[in-house]
Design a protein around this motif. Structure first.
Motif, mmCIF file in Angstrom:
data_model
loop_
_atom_site.group_PDB
_atom_site.id
_atom_site.type_symbol
_atom_site.label_atom_id
_atom_site.label_comp_id
_atom_site.label_asym_id
_atom_site.label_seq_id
_atom_site.Cartn_x
_atom_site.Cartn_y
_atom_site.Cartn_z
ATOM 1 N N UNK A 24 0.848 -1.188 0.000
ATOM 2 C CA UNK A 24 0.000 0.000 0.000
ATOM 3 C C UNK A 24 0.884 1.239 0.000
ATOM 4 N N UNK A 25 1.304 1.661 -1.171
ATOM 5 C CA UNK A 25 2.199 2.809 -1.282
ATOM 6 C C UNK A 25 1.524 3.874 -2.131
ATOM 7 N N UNK A 26 1.431 5.027 -1.618
ATOM 8 C CA UNK A 26 0.787 6.165 -2.268
ATOM 9 C C UNK A 26 0.412 7.149 -1.187
ATOM 10 N N UNK A 27 0.093 8.356 -1.573
ATOM 11 C CA UNK A 27 -0.179 9.406 -0.589
ATOM 12 C C UNK A 27 -1.322 9.030 0.343
ATOM 13 N N UNK A 28 -2.437 8.619 -0.199
ATOM 14 C CA UNK A 28 -3.588 8.284 0.651
ATOM 15 C C UNK A 28 -3.302 7.039 1.481
ATOM 16 N N UNK A 29 -2.753 6.007 0.865
ATOM 17 C CA UNK A 29 -2.444 4.768 1.597
ATOM 18 C C UNK A 29 -1.442 5.026 2.711
ATOM 19 N N UNK A 30 -0.419 5.848 2.454
ATOM 20 C CA UNK A 30 0.575 6.166 3.482
ATOM 21 C C UNK A 30 -0.058 6.925 4.643
ATOM 22 N N UNK A 31 -0.929 7.891 4.333
ATOM 23 C CA UNK A 31 -1.569 8.665 5.388
ATOM 24 C C UNK A 31 -2.549 7.821 6.201
ATOM 25 N N UNK A 32 -3.268 6.921 5.556
ATOM 26 C CA UNK A 32 -4.176 6.028 6.285
ATOM 27 C C UNK A 32 -3.369 5.089 7.185
ATOM 28 N N UNK A 33 -2.297 4.523 6.659
ATOM 29 C CA UNK A 33 -1.441 3.626 7.454
ATOM 30 C C UNK A 33 -0.824 4.367 8.628
ATOM 31 N N UNK A 34 -0.396 5.593 8.384
ATOM 32 C CA UNK A 34 0.191 6.405 9.455
ATOM 33 C C UNK A 34 -0.871 6.710 10.511
ATOM 34 N N UNK A 35 -2.078 7.014 10.081
ATOM 35 C CA UNK A 35 -3.182 7.284 10.996
ATOM 36 C C UNK A 35 -3.452 6.084 11.896
ATOM 37 N N UNK A 36 -3.521 4.895 11.314
ATOM 38 C CA UNK A 36 -3.751 3.668 12.090
ATOM 39 C C UNK A 36 -2.597 3.438 13.072
ATOM 40 N N UNK A 37 -1.358 3.615 12.604
ATOM 41 C CA UNK A 37 -0.192 3.449 13.469
ATOM 42 C C UNK A 37 -0.181 4.434 14.619
ATOM 43 N N UNK A 38 -0.525 5.681 14.337
ATOM 44 C CA UNK A 38 -0.585 6.697 15.391
ATOM 45 C C UNK A 38 -1.649 6.309 16.420
ATOM 46 N N UNK A 39 -2.790 5.807 15.960
ATOM 47 C CA UNK A 39 -3.858 5.406 16.887
ATOM 48 C C UNK A 39 -3.421 4.306 17.830
ATOM 49 N N UNK A 40 -2.784 3.280 17.296
ATOM 50 C CA UNK A 40 -2.314 2.173 18.140
ATOM 51 C C UNK A 40 -1.228 2.660 19.102
ATOM 52 N N UNK A 41 -0.290 3.444 18.586
ATOM 53 C CA UNK A 41 0.798 3.957 19.424
ATOM 54 C C UNK A 41 0.273 4.905 20.499
ATOM 55 N N UNK A 42 -0.778 5.642 20.199
ATOM 56 C CA UNK A 42 -1.356 6.572 21.173
ATOM 57 C C UNK A 42 -1.914 5.834 22.382
#
Length: 169
Positions: free
Chosen positions: A113-131
């Motif tokens: 999943x590489x692309x602007x939207x996919x990267x931002x969604x993946x980052x969002x999910x990662x931030x949520x778990x890390x939070x």
């Protein structure tokens, strides 16, 4: 505060803490994504490298918000406490960084999943778990409730001697 609609003190404090943590976290989230997208737009950095840099910048801004806003009543001002607090904060933040960017890495390089939207969604999910991890670790280990200062109890007064009666002399 009485009545059936009054929140117990502990629950009310927890909700307030979560709200403050969320406010600081939301600002860190904006910083994180803004720096991430700026790096990706203006440089040729790889996805995860850009994300690690963005997360590091957000960690620094979050520390200031957490220390001086969310947990200001829990922080202590002596040098040893500050050093301990900063060391633990950086340690748990690094674990959160690995969690957050591990999700991004797995999505980008593992699932493709590489692309602007996919990267931002993946980052969002990662931030949520890390939070979730950060909230637990910061309140449990980094910004612990300061111990109450020891107060000296008044000297116990001796019991009065019995008056009268059959004294034995």
């Amino acid at each position: 505060m009485s009545g059936r609609h009054a929140l117990p003190s502990r629950t009310g404090k927890l909700y307030g803490e979560i709200a403050k943590f969320g406010l600081v976290g939301a600002s860190g989230f904006v910083v994180n994504l803004a720096v991430f997208n700026a790096i990706r737009t203006f440089t040729q950095w790889q996805t995860v490298r850009a994300s690690v840099m963005a997360t590091a910048v957000a960690i620094l801004t979050n520390y200031l918000g957490l220390r001086y806003f969310t947990y200001r009543e829990r922080t202590q001002e002596d040098r040893g406490s500050k050093r301990r607090e900063m060391t633990l904060f950086l340690f748990f933040s690094a674990v959160g960084l690995v969690i957050e960017n591990g999700v991004l890495y797995a999505a980008t390089y593992g699932l493709g999943f590489d692309g602007t939207i996919a990267n931002n969604v993946s980052k969002f999910v990662g931030i949520g778990i890390a939070t979730l991890f950060r909230f637990w670790s910061y309140r449990t280990w980094v910004f612990r409730t300061a111990p109450e200062p020891a107060t000296r109890s008044p000297r116990p007064t001796p019991e009065p001697l019995p008056v009268g009666g059959s004294g034995g002399r």
